[in-house]
Design a protein around this motif. Structure first.
Motif, PDB file in Angstrom:
ATOM      1  N   ARG A 302       0.794  -1.233   0.000  1.00 26.84           N
ATOM      2  CA  ARG A 302       0.000   0.000   0.000  1.00 26.84           C
ATOM      3  C   ARG A 302       0.826   1.282   0.000  1.00 26.84           C
ATOM      4  O   ARG A 302       0.281   2.365  -0.181  1.00 26.84           O
ATOM      5  CB  ARG A 302      -0.958   0.013   1.191  1.00 26.84           C
ATOM      6  N   GLU A 303       2.160   1.198   0.202  1.00 28.77           N
ATOM      7  CA  GLU A 303       2.983   2.406   0.315  1.00 28.77           C
ATOM      8  C   GLU A 303       4.100   2.383  -0.735  1.00 28.77           C
ATOM      9  O   GLU A 303       4.960   1.490  -0.709  1.00 28.77           O
ATOM     10  CB  GLU A 303       3.614   2.493   1.709  1.00 28.77           C
ATOM     11  N   SER A 304       4.087   3.331  -1.627  1.00 29.86           N
ATOM     12  CA  SER A 304       5.136   3.382  -2.643  1.00 29.86           C
ATOM     13  C   SER A 304       6.515   3.577  -2.026  1.00 29.86           C
ATOM     14  O   SER A 304       7.505   3.005  -2.483  1.00 29.86           O
ATOM     15  CB  SER A 304       4.842   4.507  -3.638  1.00 29.86           C
ATOM     16  N   TYR A 305       6.605   4.398  -0.975  1.00 32.31           N
ATOM     17  CA  TYR A 305       7.898   4.617  -0.310  1.00 32.31           C
ATOM     18  C   TYR A 305       8.479   3.298   0.209  1.00 32.31           C
ATOM     19  O   TYR A 305       9.698   3.121   0.248  1.00 32.31           O
ATOM     20  CB  TYR A 305       7.732   5.576   0.860  1.00 32.31           C
ATOM     21  N   SER A 306       7.616   2.384   0.630  1.00 33.38           N
ATOM     22  CA  SER A 306       8.103   1.118   1.178  1.00 33.38           C
ATOM     23  C   SER A 306       8.682   0.216   0.100  1.00 33.38           C
ATOM     24  O   SER A 306       9.459  -0.704   0.408  1.00 33.38           O
ATOM     25  CB  SER A 306       6.974   0.388   1.920  1.00 33.38           C
ATOM     26  N   TYR A 307       8.345   0.476  -1.143  1.00 33.00           N
ATOM     27  CA  TYR A 307       8.985  -0.244  -2.240  1.00 33.00           C
ATOM     28  C   TYR A 307      10.245   0.477  -2.708  1.00 33.00           C
ATOM     29  O   TYR A 307      11.316  -0.137  -2.853  1.00 33.00           O
ATOM     30  CB  TYR A 307       8.021  -0.418  -3.411  1.00 33.00           C
ATOM     31  N   PHE A 308      10.153   1.787  -2.944  1.00 28.74           N
ATOM     32  CA  PHE A 308      11.277   2.525  -3.514  1.00 28.74           C
ATOM     33  C   PHE A 308      12.363   2.842  -2.485  1.00 28.74           C
ATOM     34  O   PHE A 308      13.536   2.924  -2.834  1.00 28.74           O
ATOM     35  CB  PHE A 308      10.775   3.814  -4.163  1.00 28.74           C
ATOM     36  N   GLY A 309      11.992   3.011  -1.215  1.00 27.96           N
ATOM     37  CA  GLY A 309      12.968   3.368  -0.199  1.00 27.96           C
ATOM     38  C   GLY A 309      14.126   2.377  -0.067  1.00 27.96           C
ATOM     39  O   GLY A 309      15.292   2.760  -0.169  1.00 27.96           O
ATOM     40  N   PRO A 310      13.863   1.089   0.162  1.00 25.06           N
ATOM     41  CA  PRO A 310      14.963   0.136   0.300  1.00 25.06           C
ATOM     42  C   PRO A 310      15.848   0.037  -0.941  1.00 25.06           C
ATOM     43  O   PRO A 310      17.024  -0.307  -0.844  1.00 25.06           O
ATOM     44  CB  PRO A 310      14.235  -1.197   0.556  1.00 25.06           C
ATOM     45  N   LYS A 311      15.295   0.334  -2.100  1.00 25.92           N
ATOM     46  CA  LYS A 311      16.069   0.234  -3.342  1.00 25.92           C
ATOM     47  C   LYS A 311      16.931   1.467  -3.601  1.00 25.92           C
ATOM     48  O   LYS A 311      18.059   1.344  -4.077  1.00 25.92           O
ATOM     49  CB  LYS A 311      15.121   0.043  -4.537  1.00 25.92           C
ATOM     50  N   PHE A 312      16.414   2.649  -3.279  1.00 26.36           N
ATOM     51  CA  PHE A 312      17.072   3.875  -3.725  1.00 26.36           C
ATOM     52  C   PHE A 312      17.608   4.741  -2.585  1.00 26.36           C
ATOM     53  O   PHE A 312      18.409   5.638  -2.833  1.00 26.36           O
ATOM     54  CB  PHE A 312      16.120   4.684  -4.602  1.00 26.36           C
ATOM     55  N   CYS A 313      17.197   4.479  -1.352  1.00 25.76           N
ATOM     56  CA  CYS A 313      17.785   5.180  -0.200  1.00 25.76           C
ATOM     57  C   CYS A 313      17.827   4.232   0.988  1.00 25.76           C
ATOM     58  O   CYS A 313      17.181   4.457   2.004  1.00 25.76           O
ATOM     59  CB  CYS A 313      17.003   6.450   0.130  1.00 25.76           C
ATOM     60  N   PRO A 314      18.583   3.144   0.889  1.00 25.07           N
ATOM     61  CA  PRO A 314      18.542   2.091   1.914  1.00 25.07           C
ATOM     62  C   PRO A 314      18.983   2.553   3.302  1.00 25.07           C
ATOM     63  O   PRO A 314      18.446   2.079   4.315  1.00 25.07           O
ATOM     64  CB  PRO A 314      19.499   1.023   1.363  1.00 25.07           C
ATOM     65  N   LYS A 315      19.943   3.464   3.385  1.00 21.16           N
ATOM     66  CA  LYS A 315      20.391   3.947   4.693  1.00 21.16           C
ATOM     67  C   LYS A 315      19.266   4.707   5.392  1.00 21.16           C
ATOM     68  O   LYS A 315      19.005   4.503   6.576  1.00 21.16           O
ATOM     69  CB  LYS A 315      21.600   4.859   4.531  1.00 21.16           C
ATOM     70  N   ALA A 316      18.621   5.604   4.660  1.00 18.20           N
ATOM     71  CA  ALA A 316      17.525   6.373   5.252  1.00 18.20           C
ATOM     72  C   ALA A 316      16.376   5.469   5.653  1.00 18.20           C
ATOM     73  O   ALA A 316      15.760   5.664   6.702  1.00 18.20           O
ATOM     74  CB  ALA A 316      17.050   7.436   4.266  1.00 18.20           C
ATOM     75  N   PHE A 317      16.074   4.484   4.835  1.00 20.45           N
ATOM     76  CA  PHE A 317      14.915   3.650   5.087  1.00 20.45           C
ATOM     77  C   PHE A 317      15.109   2.731   6.291  1.00 20.45           C
ATOM     78  O   PHE A 317      14.134   2.297   6.918  1.00 20.45           O
ATOM     79  CB  PHE A 317      14.560   2.819   3.856  1.00 20.45           C
ATOM     80  N   LYS A 318      16.340   2.444   6.648  1.00 21.03           N
ATOM     81  CA  LYS A 318      16.593   1.621   7.831  1.00 21.03           C
ATOM     82  C   LYS A 318      16.063   2.273   9.097  1.00 21.03           C
ATOM     83  O   LYS A 318      15.685   1.594  10.056  1.00 21.03           O
ATOM     84  CB  LYS A 318      18.092   1.337   7.967  1.00 21.03           C
ATOM     85  N   ASP A 319      16.052   3.609   9.114  1.00 18.21           N
ATOM     86  CA  ASP A 319      15.517   4.333  10.264  1.00 18.21           C
ATOM     87  C   ASP A 319      14.027   4.560  10.047  1.00 18.21           C
ATOM     88  O   ASP A 319      13.537   5.691   9.998  1.00 18.21           O
ATOM     89  CB  ASP A 319      16.258   5.677  10.420  1.00 18.21           C
ATOM     90  N   LEU A 320      13.295   3.461   9.931  1.00 11.14           N
ATOM     91  CA  LEU A 320      11.899   3.514   9.525  1.00 11.14           C
ATOM     92  C   LEU A 320      11.034   4.268  10.530  1.00 11.14           C
ATOM     93  O   LEU A 320      10.051   4.924  10.168  1.00 11.14           O
ATOM     94  CB  LEU A 320      11.354   2.093   9.338  1.00 11.14           C
ATOM     95  N   GLU A 321      11.408   4.209  11.800  1.00 11.58           N
ATOM     96  CA  GLU A 321      10.623   4.898  12.835  1.00 11.58           C
ATOM     97  C   GLU A 321      10.530   6.396  12.586  1.00 11.58           C
ATOM     98  O   GLU A 321       9.536   7.039  12.916  1.00 11.58           O
ATOM     99  CB  GLU A 321      11.249   4.634  14.211  1.00 11.58           C
ATOM    100  N   ASN A 322      11.574   6.962  11.984  1.00  8.52           N
ATOM    101  CA  ASN A 322      11.601   8.401  11.738  1.00  8.52           C
ATOM    102  C   ASN A 322      11.448   8.738  10.252  1.00  8.52           C
ATOM    103  O   ASN A 322      11.711   9.856   9.837  1.00  8.52           O
ATOM    104  CB  ASN A 322      12.935   8.989  12.229  1.00  8.52           C
TER     105      ASN A 322
END
Length: 323
Positions: A302-322
Motif C-alpha cells: 500500500r505504500e510506494s515509499y516502502s517499495y522505492f525506499g529500500p532500493k534507492f535510499c537504503p540507509k535512510a529507510f533503515k531508520d523507519l521509525e523516523n
C-alpha cells in the motif's frame, strides 16, 4: 560574513559524526569558477536543525543514483544536530565512505527565490527534498518537466520510454521542484525580475514567487500560450531549454499523489506494479505537502515509499521509525 569560510563535508569531522552538533558556515564561493562541473542543490528553508527521514532519502538517492559529481545541501538554520536523526548520521557515513558528494552549508535564501539565484550564479540542478532519484541525471541540461493541471493520457513507445516531440501539449505550468539550468541562464533572470516586481513581502502570496511563476515566465519568455514537450535551441545558449514530458519526474499528477502513492488499508499493489509506475522515470516527486501525513510502515502493498525506499535510499529507510 567571513569570506574565508569553506564548504563543509562530513569527511572533515574528527569525531563520531553521529554525536555532534555542527555550526554551519555560509555558503560562499571565494573563487567564482571553483564550482565548475555538474552539481546539484537541495535547500532546507524551514529553519529545522536536521532533515526528516524522507528528506534524507532524497539526498541519499541523489548521491547514489544521479551521477552528479557534487551535491550541496543548504540550510537556513545555522546549526544541525546529527545526534537527533540516525538517518542523517548514516547519510554522512555513506557519502563520506562511498560517494564523497554530500556537503552541508548555512543558507539564508528562502526556497522559491533562493533556487533561482543559486542556479543563476552557479548553474546546475535543483531538487526539492521530496524527490527520490532513480536514474542518472548527468545527460540532462537546461531542462524543466511539464506539470499538467490534470493527468494526460498518452502512449509511450514500446519498452523505450520515449515520447515524440509535442505530444504532451496544452500545458500551462512547469514544475519548479526539479530542473537544471546553466549558469547565467536568461530564463532565471526573467523569473527573478518577475518576482522582484510582483512579490509583496507583506501579503506573501505563493503565486508571486512559488510554483506558478516559472510556467508563467517561461510562456512569456519563449512566446507560447501553452507549453509542450519540445527542445528549443538558440544562438545564445543561455536561452536553450527542453521541456520534458511530465512522467520524467512525476509519474503521478500532484492531484492524485495521495491516492496513487498511498493506497490505504485496502491497498494491494505488487512490486511489478510499482515498477511499471516508475519504469520511465528518472525520479519520483512525492509531493510532501500532500502526503507527509501518511506514515510509512514498510508495507509494500500500500505504500510506494516502502517499495522505492529500500532500493534507492537504503540507509535512510533503515531508520523507519523516523521515516
Amino acid at each position: 560574513m567571513n569570506k574565508s569560510l569553506k564548504t563543509f563535508g562530513y569527511g572533515q569531522l574528527k569525531t563520531d559524526p553521529c554525536n555532534v552538533t555542527i555550526n554551519l558556515p555560509y555558503f560562499e564561493n571565494e573563487n567564482g569558477n571553483s564550482l565548475g562541473g555538474q552539481q546539484l542543490f537541495f535547500l532546507e528553508t524551514s529553519g529545522a536543525r536536521g532533515l526528516s527521514g524522507r528528506q534524507v532519502c532524497s539526498v541519499e538517492s541523489a548521491a547514489l543514483h544521479s551521477q552528479i559529481g557534487r551535491i550541496h545541501l543548504l540550510f537556513k538554520s545555522t546549526q544541525i544536530d546529527l545526534n537527533k536523526r540516525k538517518s542523517m548520521c548514516e547519510l554522512g557515513k555513506e557519502t563520506n565512505g562511498k560517494t564523497e558528494r554530500a556537503e552541508i552549508h548555512g543558507e539564508t535564501h528562502y526556497s522559491s527565490i533562493g533556487r533561482l539565484a543559486l542556479l543563476y550564479k552557479y548553474g546546475g540542478f535543483y531538487l526539492d527534498l521530496d524527490v527520490v532519484i532513480l536514474k542518472s541525471l548527468e545527460n540532462m541540461n537546461n531542462v524543466f518537466a511539464l506539470e499538467p493541471d490534470r493527468p494526460l493520457h498518452y502512449k509511450l513507445e514500446q519498452d523505450r520510454c520515449k515520447m515524440k516531440p509535442a505530444v504532451q501539449t496544452g500545458v500551462a505550468d512547469i514544475n519548479n521542484g526539479h530542473f537544471h539550468l546553466s549558469k547565467g541562464h536568461q530564463l532565471l533572470w526573467a523569473a527573478m525580475d518577475y518576482v522582484n516586481k510582483s512579490y509583496n513581502p507583506v501579503t506573501r502570496i505563493r503565486g508571486e514567487a512559488g510554483p506558478g511563476v516559472m510556467g508563467k515566465v517561461a510562456r512569456k519568455f519563449y512566446g507560447y500560450d501553452k507549453l509542450s514537450n519540445i527542445k528549443l535551441k538558440f544562438q545564445n545558449d543561455q536561452k536553450d531549454i527542453e521541456f520534458l514530458h511530465s512522467w520524467v519526474f512525476t509519474p503521478v499528477n500532484w492531484r492524485d499523489a495521495r491516492q496513487r502513492l498511498w493506497l490505504g488499508k485496502g491497498g494491494n499493489s505488487t512490486p511489478e506494479e510499482w515498477e511499471e509506475l516508475s519504469r520511465c522515470c528518472h525520479g519520483i516527486h512525492f509531493y510532501s505537502n500532500r502526503t507527509k501525513q501518511f506514515k510509512v510502515t514498510g508495507n509494500v502493498k500500500r505504500e510506494s515509499y516502502s517499495y522505492f525506499g529500500p532500493k534507492f535510499c537504503p540507509k535512510a529507510f533503515k531508520d523507519l521509525e523516523n521515516f
